[in-house]
Enzyme design. Structure first.
Site, short mmCIF file in Angstrom:
data_model
loop_
_atom_site.label_atom_id
_atom_site.label_comp_id
_atom_site.label_asym_id
_atom_site.label_seq_id
_atom_site.Cartn_x
_atom_site.Cartn_y
_atom_site.Cartn_z
N ILE A 20 0.84 -1.20 0.00
CA ILE A 20 0.00 0.00 0.00
C ILE A 20 0.88 1.25 0.00
CG2 ILE A 20 -1.75 1.31 1.29
CD1 ILE A 20 -2.81 -1.47 2.28
N SER A 129 -9.94 -3.70 9.24
CA SER A 129 -11.26 -4.29 9.49
C SER A 129 -11.20 -5.34 10.60
CB SER A 129 -11.79 -4.94 8.21
OG SER A 129 -10.88 -5.91 7.76
N TYR A 152 -3.05 -9.39 16.13
CA TYR A 152 -3.00 -8.32 15.13
C TYR A 152 -4.16 -7.34 15.34
CZ TYR A 152 -3.43 -6.05 10.54
OH TYR A 152 -3.56 -5.11 9.53
N LYS A 156 -4.20 -3.11 16.30
CA LYS A 156 -4.88 -2.05 15.53
C LYS A 156 -5.88 -1.30 16.44
CE LYS A 156 -2.72 -2.50 11.65
NZ LYS A 156 -1.96 -1.41 11.01
N ASN A 181 -9.42 -5.76 3.42
CA ASN A 181 -8.80 -6.63 2.39
C ASN A 181 -8.42 -5.92 1.10
OD1 ASN A 181 -10.57 -8.44 4.20
ND2 ASN A 181 -9.07 -9.80 3.26
P1 NAD Z 1 3.22 -4.62 3.55
O1 NAD Z 1 3.79 -5.70 4.40
O2 NAD Z 1 3.33 -4.77 2.08
O3 NAD Z 1 3.83 -3.20 3.97
C1 NAD Z 1 4.27 -2.90 5.25
C2 NAD Z 1 5.59 -2.16 5.14
O4 NAD Z 1 6.04 -1.78 6.44
C3 NAD Z 1 6.69 -3.03 4.52
O5 NAD Z 1 7.36 -2.32 3.49
C4 NAD Z 1 7.62 -3.32 5.68
O6 NAD Z 1 8.96 -3.54 5.28
C5 NAD Z 1 7.44 -2.06 6.53
N1 NAD Z 1 7.78 -2.31 7.93
C6 NAD Z 1 7.40 -3.35 8.71
N2 NAD Z 1 7.98 -3.25 9.92
C7 NAD Z 1 8.71 -2.12 9.93
C8 NAD Z 1 9.52 -1.48 10.88
N3 NAD Z 1 9.71 -2.03 12.09
N4 NAD Z 1 10.13 -0.32 10.56
C9 NAD Z 1 9.97 0.23 9.32
N5 NAD Z 1 9.21 -0.35 8.36
C10 NAD Z 1 8.59 -1.50 8.66
O7 NAD Z 1 1.71 -4.47 4.02
P2 NAD Z 1 0.50 -3.63 3.39
O8 NAD Z 1 -0.52 -4.62 2.96
O9 NAD Z 1 1.02 -2.64 2.44
O10 NAD Z 1 -0.06 -2.91 4.69
C11 NAD Z 1 0.15 -1.54 4.98
C12 NAD Z 1 -0.66 -1.17 6.21
O11 NAD Z 1 -2.05 -1.41 5.98
C13 NAD Z 1 -0.32 -1.97 7.47
O12 NAD Z 1 -0.41 -1.12 8.58
C14 NAD Z 1 -1.41 -3.02 7.54
O13 NAD Z 1 -1.63 -3.48 8.84
C15 NAD Z 1 -2.58 -2.22 7.02
N6 NAD Z 1 -3.67 -3.03 6.44
C16 NAD Z 1 -3.48 -3.71 5.29
C17 NAD Z 1 -4.52 -4.44 4.76
C18 NAD Z 1 -4.37 -5.21 3.47
O14 NAD Z 1 -5.34 -5.84 3.05
N7 NAD Z 1 -3.22 -5.20 2.81
C19 NAD Z 1 -5.76 -4.51 5.42
C20 NAD Z 1 -5.90 -3.80 6.61
C21 NAD Z 1 -4.87 -3.03 7.10
#
Ligand code: NAD
Length: 332
Positions: A20, A129, A152, A156, A181
């Site tokens: 994202i 969610s 998790y 959140k 999602n």
């Molecule tokens: P992702 O794993 O692709 O991205 C997360 C990024 O954070 C990665 O680049 C990772 O290297 C970085 N990261 C992790 N730990 C770190 C740290 N200690 N220091 C610095 N960087 C760190 O995940 P995503 O799907 O892009 O999710 C982004 C955000 O959206 C997250 O907070 C996730 O919980 C939230 N989210 C995602 C979804 C989904 O469906 N993808 C749904 C709900 C919430």
């Protein structure tokens, strides 16, 4: 309000090398902003940001949100923070709750403290969610959360509580976005914790049978990443005080079961390769901590942010499949 753009400001995207985050970086650069990305590459990838490295308004800071010094350095001179860095995946948190907590809670608090000290204009963060836990009410509305089902989800919920407390105690403006999602380009299809859509697409393209955990009748509100980018921009642009220091569902507002998702994907992928029609799914035991049904009301975001999904699930899947088809073909 739709299609308003955030322009000519300095932005920090934490987790900007992730799925994202890298999509946010792309849009913010296209709109003329200066963008700093903070990431430790724990789940993110260098190739997600490769195309930005030569951009004169982009800078990368290799650091860890668990270290407050890194957070302070990254946030220096920034107007808006889009905090995406976290360890995603419910099963990962069930297996290793401690690391998920350190990154998602301690790291979040560090970023919030650094942003407050820097007096950033707004702190916009990724919630999930999963905070709806065991509530059965559908569609999910922001005021009704239940008992969390995974570590998790707990992290959140804690993020949202900290954001609320920081805005009332210190006056920092926050907006929490509960993503449902999310899918789209640059999402990792590989590994134990891969999300369902990229995993299904890459397996189907390789004529392998995707695994569906449970009976496949569980539902999700699958949301294309362009909708998420749009919601983030709107959250930065909104000015009405009653629209701030609160949380919003960010979703499509469509309910799709995993069995339906599988059939839509097969149907769309057959445009590229007809023999995919013969691939069948395999079923395995349901996973611990997973919500049964998830489907959002986006009414609050529509009313207060002017949000409207840009792509419905089918349009989003078409766009995503096209990207994966070409990306995976290049790897072959
Ligand atoms: P992702 O794993 O692709 O991205 C997360 C990024 O954070 C990665 O680049 C990772 O290297 C970085 N990261 C992790 N730990 C770190 C740290 N200690 N220091 C610095 N960087 C760190 O995940 P995503 O799907 O892009 O999710 C982004 C955000 O959206 C997250 O907070 C996730 O919980 C939230 N989210 C995602 C979804 C989904 O469906 N993808 C749904 C709900 C919430």
């Amino acid at each position: 309000m739709q299609n308003k753009k955030l322009c000519n400001v300095r932005i920090l995207v934490t987790g900007g090398a992730g799925f994202i985050g890298s999509n946010l970086v792309e849009t913010f650069l296209q709109n003329g902003n200066e963008v700093v990305c903070l990431d430790n590459f724990s789940t993110g990838k260098k190739e997600n940001i490769k195309e930005f490295l030569s951009h004169k308004r982009f800078s990368f800071f290799h650091g860890d949100i668990r270290n407050i010094r890194d957070c302070r350095k990254a946030v220096a001179g920034v107007d808006y923070v889009f905090h995406q860095a976290a360890l995603g995946s419910v099963p990962r948190s069930v297996k290793d709750p401690h690391t998920t907590h350190e990154v998602n809670v301690n790291g979040f608090l560090n970023m919030l403290i650094a942003s407050k000290e820097e007096k950033v204009r707004r702190f916009i963060y990724a919630s999930s969610s999963s905070v709806y836990g065991d509530t059965e009410e559908l569609p999910k509305k922001e005021n009704f959360t239940g008992t969390p089902l995974s570590p998790y989800a707990v992290t959140k919920i804690v993020n949202e509580k900290y954001a609320t407390v920081f805005s009332s105690l210190y006056g920092i403006e926050t907006v929490g976005l509960r993503y449902f999602n999310v899918f789209g380009k640059k999402q990792n299809p590989e590994g134990e914790y891969a999300a369902v859509i990229p995993r299904f697409i890459s397996q189907l393209l390789a004529h392998r049978s995707p695994v569906i955990y449970g009976d496949g009748n569980q539902t999700r509100d699958f949301t294309h990443v362009d909708n998420v980018t749009e919601a983030n921009q709107l959250a930065a642009l909104v000015s009405a005080p009653e629209a701030l220091n609160t949380v919003y569902n960010v979703a499509c507002g469509e309910q799709t079961s995993l069995n339906e998702l599988f059939h839509i994907l097969v149907d769309l992928l057959c445009r590229y390769d007809e023999s995919i029609a013969s691939v069948k799914p395999q079923y395995a035991e349901p996973r611990q901590g997973d919500i049964r049904n998830s489907f959002a009301s986006v009414e609050k975001a529509e009313k207060k942010l002017g949000y409207k999904p840009l792509l419905n699930i089918r349009q989003g899947l078409e766009k995503t499949i096209d990207w994966y088809y070409h990306a995976l073909k290049m790897i072959d």
